[in-house]
Write a protein that holds these residues in place. Structure first.
Motif, short mmCIF file in Angstrom:
data_model
loop_
_atom_site.label_atom_id
_atom_site.label_comp_id
_atom_site.label_asym_id
_atom_site.label_seq_id
_atom_site.Cartn_x
_atom_site.Cartn_y
_atom_site.Cartn_z
N ASP A 267 0.83 -1.20 0.00
CA ASP A 267 0.00 0.00 0.00
C ASP A 267 0.86 1.25 0.00
O ASP A 267 0.55 2.24 -0.66
N ILE A 296 -5.73 6.14 -1.19
CA ILE A 296 -5.92 4.71 -0.93
C ILE A 296 -6.91 4.50 0.20
O ILE A 296 -7.82 3.67 0.12
N GLN A 297 -6.76 5.28 1.27
CA GLN A 297 -7.67 5.13 2.40
C GLN A 297 -9.10 5.51 2.01
O GLN A 297 -10.05 4.85 2.39
N THR A 300 -10.67 2.74 0.04
CA THR A 300 -11.17 1.69 0.93
C THR A 300 -12.50 2.10 1.55
O THR A 300 -13.46 1.33 1.55
N THR A 301 -12.54 3.33 2.08
CA THR A 301 -13.77 3.81 2.71
C THR A 301 -14.92 3.85 1.71
O THR A 301 -16.04 3.44 2.01
N ILE A 303 -15.33 2.10 -0.99
CA ILE A 303 -15.80 0.76 -1.31
C ILE A 303 -16.76 0.27 -0.23
O ILE A 303 -17.79 -0.34 -0.52
N TYR A 304 -16.43 0.60 1.03
CA TYR A 304 -17.33 0.22 2.12
C TYR A 304 -18.67 0.95 1.99
O TYR A 304 -19.73 0.35 2.08
N THR A 310 -16.84 -5.89 0.15
CA THR A 310 -15.51 -5.44 0.56
C THR A 310 -14.40 -6.28 -0.05
O THR A 310 -13.29 -5.80 -0.20
N GLN A 311 -14.72 -7.53 -0.43
CA GLN A 311 -13.64 -8.37 -0.94
C GLN A 311 -13.11 -7.89 -2.29
O GLN A 311 -12.04 -8.30 -2.70
N ASN A 313 -12.19 -4.97 -2.88
CA ASN A 313 -11.19 -3.97 -2.51
C ASN A 313 -9.87 -4.17 -3.25
O ASN A 313 -9.32 -3.26 -3.87
N LEU A 314 -9.37 -5.40 -3.20
CA LEU A 314 -8.06 -5.69 -3.79
C LEU A 314 -8.09 -5.57 -5.31
O LEU A 314 -7.12 -5.14 -5.92
N LYS A 317 -7.84 -2.00 -6.12
CA LYS A 317 -6.47 -1.53 -5.91
C LYS A 317 -5.60 -1.93 -7.09
O LYS A 317 -4.80 -1.13 -7.58
#
Lengths: 373, 341
Positions: A267, A296-297, A300-301, A303-304, A310-311, A313-314, A317
């Motif tokens: 990350d 990046i953070q 993540t947020t 996506i939530y 959530t899976q 996410n990667l 990225k």
């Protein structure tokens, strides 16, 4: 700035600034959240603390920002540090196991000693990496691989394979506490970033780091102690990772040798790349890295909040890495957008970076013109 | 070999290289050191755990059974490292293959015979894509395969968050099949991994493709000036690595009989460590795939000695791997400086 008084050239100066694209991506990502959570930008006051999505993005992003700032300098010297995740685990493990051995876990002196011990271990790891890279001349990826592999074992050795939980008020402050209504970690991050920026941009240190990254041999011949600078940079990177390690273990009040800081090195590298620092070394932007880590953070947020599983996410990225790297590749731009655009883009980028240390967008524009013509 | 005869000290005819200098300049030395290390470790194991059955041939054969998938993955990584690149997506690709296979067999009801070629094709295609991006857009292999790492681990989780255990009878009969060798037995996975090793040995040392891999890893610039098709070779190397990862994933699925999104996390490090301990130069261009076999065996032996020891905990595996890695990197470093001067 005197040359660009008209609106179009000011706009050009803005878009040519090296932070423009990272910030634009960040703003865009933040705006994506609004249709899903209308009160995304609102910050509420409760129990004397500020709460809100923006605050939590910075709070949860703090360790990543720290690690990424250290990584920026390492990458600027043309290196890379894969061991930061393991250093995070070692630092947290050492600090927590020391605190858990104390009779009074809340004693300030014990906590300070524990933190000092953890950070010392981190710096030792960094010095070792720097020694291998600068003195022994081993490729950075490989040299730091050693601690990446062995470090997690060491962290588990310290915690005896267990997850050590502690109950210490002063220690809790670093990663989970509040100060002046804001999360305390924000102040820590601000301090580290400020020190880094002052050291690299108000002294010659940043220039020296870039010189070493540009051409280590040439910089040595002009009298820069390139080896010493490299060792310092790796030690600094590990120190940043150590602080992040304290923060992560403090936030969860536990040391997990196996999972603390897992994948954080990847990350962090991603944050550095998004921030516009080239992996080839020779130039860097600490501000860009901070924005990159926030991107990046926020990703993540986001996506939530938008309810994507959530899976994935990667996968997101991975897509971001590929897109950012492709856009940075001159060959890709030439193939996709045509050679002329790529040349202009490259000149603009180079000019923007050359001007970045001086902090003047106007010079960037004039150099760009010179290079294009 | 050639390295010693070219060194400046031997330029004057009066001085012939001493036996020690000749030995230190020999490119086979790292492999010999690793093989010796393996024998010493095995000897220590024999003397310490003689009463616990360490001497049985099956303990030795189990090294191949328990580490067959790692051997296959490491062989793929050997190709990449010999060509001067690196592949970080190996562990994710293995995890993805276990998930993909388990999902197709259990949830979609496809026979395993159909799934195996599909999984291999997906792996090879993934490697091809990464190689294509690395070569055509001149992005560093490190960052492209990092994206691959994220992508395949993410795809695992997209298929399912929970692990899928495989109850299919043909899979379990394949997994439990034993090939008798007289003094013991090998699993199908171990046989396949040895087959892969043999093919890789042939390809690297006896074909044109193998020579190109060494040439590009040795000096990409001169390889290009010589007119070698470096682009095609580079892409092919990553395709081989992707294929080997997928095959390793299939062997791992057989070994563990389930798919799990977290399977083989970090296995790329084990594979890289095995290659390095096996004496392949990380800068590319020098090394032997047989060294990789010894690298894998040494790592496997560490694990089984820790098992026999009983009191030692599993984290010692990581520490021991790190220490060995460090020692071999330093040895390599000293050998390459000696060669240059």
């Amino acid at each position: 700035m005197t040359t660009s008084s008209t609106t179009p050239s000011r706009w050009r100066a803005l878009t040519h600034h090296h932070l423009f694209w990272p910030v634009a991506v960040l703003v865009l990502l933040l705006l994506v959240n609004v249709p899903f959570t209308p009160d995304f930008f609102s910050v509420k006051m409760a129990d004397g603390h500020l709460y809100g999505s923006l605050v939590s993005i910075v709070l949860f992003g703090s360790p990543l920002i720290l690690v990424a700032v250290g990584m920026t300098l390492v990458i600027a010297t043309g290196g890379i540090d894969l061991s930061v995740g393991a250093v995070v685990a070692i630092t947290g493990a050492l600090a927590c196991s020391y605190i858990s051995d104390q009779a009074d876990q809340g004693a300030l002196s014990g906590v300070l000693l524990a933190m000092g011990l953890g950070l010392l271990a981190a710096v030792v790891c960094g010095l070792w990496n720097g020694f291998l890279v600068a003195r022994m001349g081993i490729q950075p990826i490989i040299a730091t691989l050693i601690i990446m592999v062995a470090g997690r074992g060491v962290a588990q050795l310290i915690t005896d394979g267990q997850i050590i939980t502690i109950n210490s008020e002063p220690y809790k402050l670093i990663g989970g506490g509040y100060w002046l209504t804001l999360p305390f970690s924000i102040f820590v991050v601000a301090a580290v970033v400020a020190v880094t920026v002052v050291l690299t941009r108000r002294t010659a240190l940043g220039l020296l780091v870039e010189a070493v990254g540009g051409n280590a041999e040439a910089s040595r011949l002009v009298g820069i102690r390139s080896r010493r600078i490299k060792i310092m940079v790796y030690a600094f990177c590990a120190l940043c990772a150590g602080i992040a390690g304290l923060m992560i273990s403090s936030n969860t009040s536990a040391a997990d040798g196996n999972n603390a800081g897992l994948w954080i090195e990847l990350d962090a590298i991603l944050a550095v790349v998004i921030g516009g620092t080239s992996l080839l070394g020779g130039r860097f932007s600490v501000g860009g890295t901070v924005v990159g880590a926030l991107v990046i953070q926020t990703l993540t947020t986001t996506i939530y909040t938008i309810g994507v599983p959530t899976q994935t996410n990667l996968v997101f990225k991975a897509a971001v890495v590929i897109v950012v790297c492709l856009l940075q590749s001159p060959k890709f731009r030439a193939k996709v957008f045509g050679a002329k655009f790529a040349a202009g883009f490259a000149a603009r980028r180079r000019a923007g970076q050359a001007a970045a240390p001086a902090g003047s967008a106007a010079t960037a524009e004039s150099t760009a013109k010179m290079e294009v013509s | 070999m050639s390295a010693t005869t070219q060194s400046p000290t031997t330029a004057s005819p009066s001085r012939t290289p001493s036996a020690a200098a000749r030995l230190l300049g020999d490119r086979r030395l790292p492999v010999a050191v690793t093989a010796l290390l393996f024998l010493v470790m095995y000897g220590v194991g024999l003397s310490r755990y003689q009463n616990y059955g360490f001497a049985e041939p099956q303990v030795f054969l189990n090294l191949f059974i328990d580490n067959g998938y790692l051997l296959v993955a490491a062989v793929g990584v050997t190709f990449v490292i010999l060509s001067g690149g690196i592949d970080l997506s190996v562990g994710s690709m293995i995890g993805f293959t276990t998930m993909f296979t388990a999902w197709l067999v259990e949830r979609q009801g496809l026979p395993i015979v159909v799934v195996i070629p599909m999984a291999l094709a997906v792996g090879a295609f993934g490697g091809f894509l990464m190689g294509y991006v690395i070569h055509n857009f001149e992005i560093q292999p490190f960052i492209v395969t990092l994206a691959g790492l994220f992508l395949f681990r993410g795809l695992c989780l997209v298929i399912s968050k929970e692990s899928i255990s495989i109850g299919d009878s043909s899979v379990s009969s394949m997994a439990q099949a034993q090939v008798s060798l007289g003094m013991g037995f090998l699993s199908i996975g171990a046989i396949v991994s040895l087959g892969v090793l043999a093919v890789a040995f042939y390809v690297l040392h006896y074909t044109r493709f193998g020579r190109r891999v060494y040439a590009i890893g040795g000096n990409e610039q001169s390889a290009m000036l010589m007119g070698l098709p470096q682009g095609g070779t580079k892409i092919a190397v990553y395709t081989v690595s992707g294929f080997c990862s997928a095959l390793a994933g299939l062997l791992f699925t057989l070994y563990i009989q389930s798919g799990d999104p977290l399977h083989a996390t970090g296995m790329e490090l084990d594979a890289i460590a095995a290659v390095v301990i096996g004496g392949t130069l990380l800068t590319g261009g020098s090394g032997y795939v047989l060294g990789t076999l010894f690298g894998v065996l040494v790592l496997g032996l560490i694990k089984s000695i820790i098992q026999f020891e009983g009191t030692l905990s599993s984290w010692w595996t990581k520490i021991a791997t790190g220490v060995l890695l460090c020692a071999f990197i330093l040895v390599q470093r000293f050998m390459t400086t000696r060669k240059k001067t």
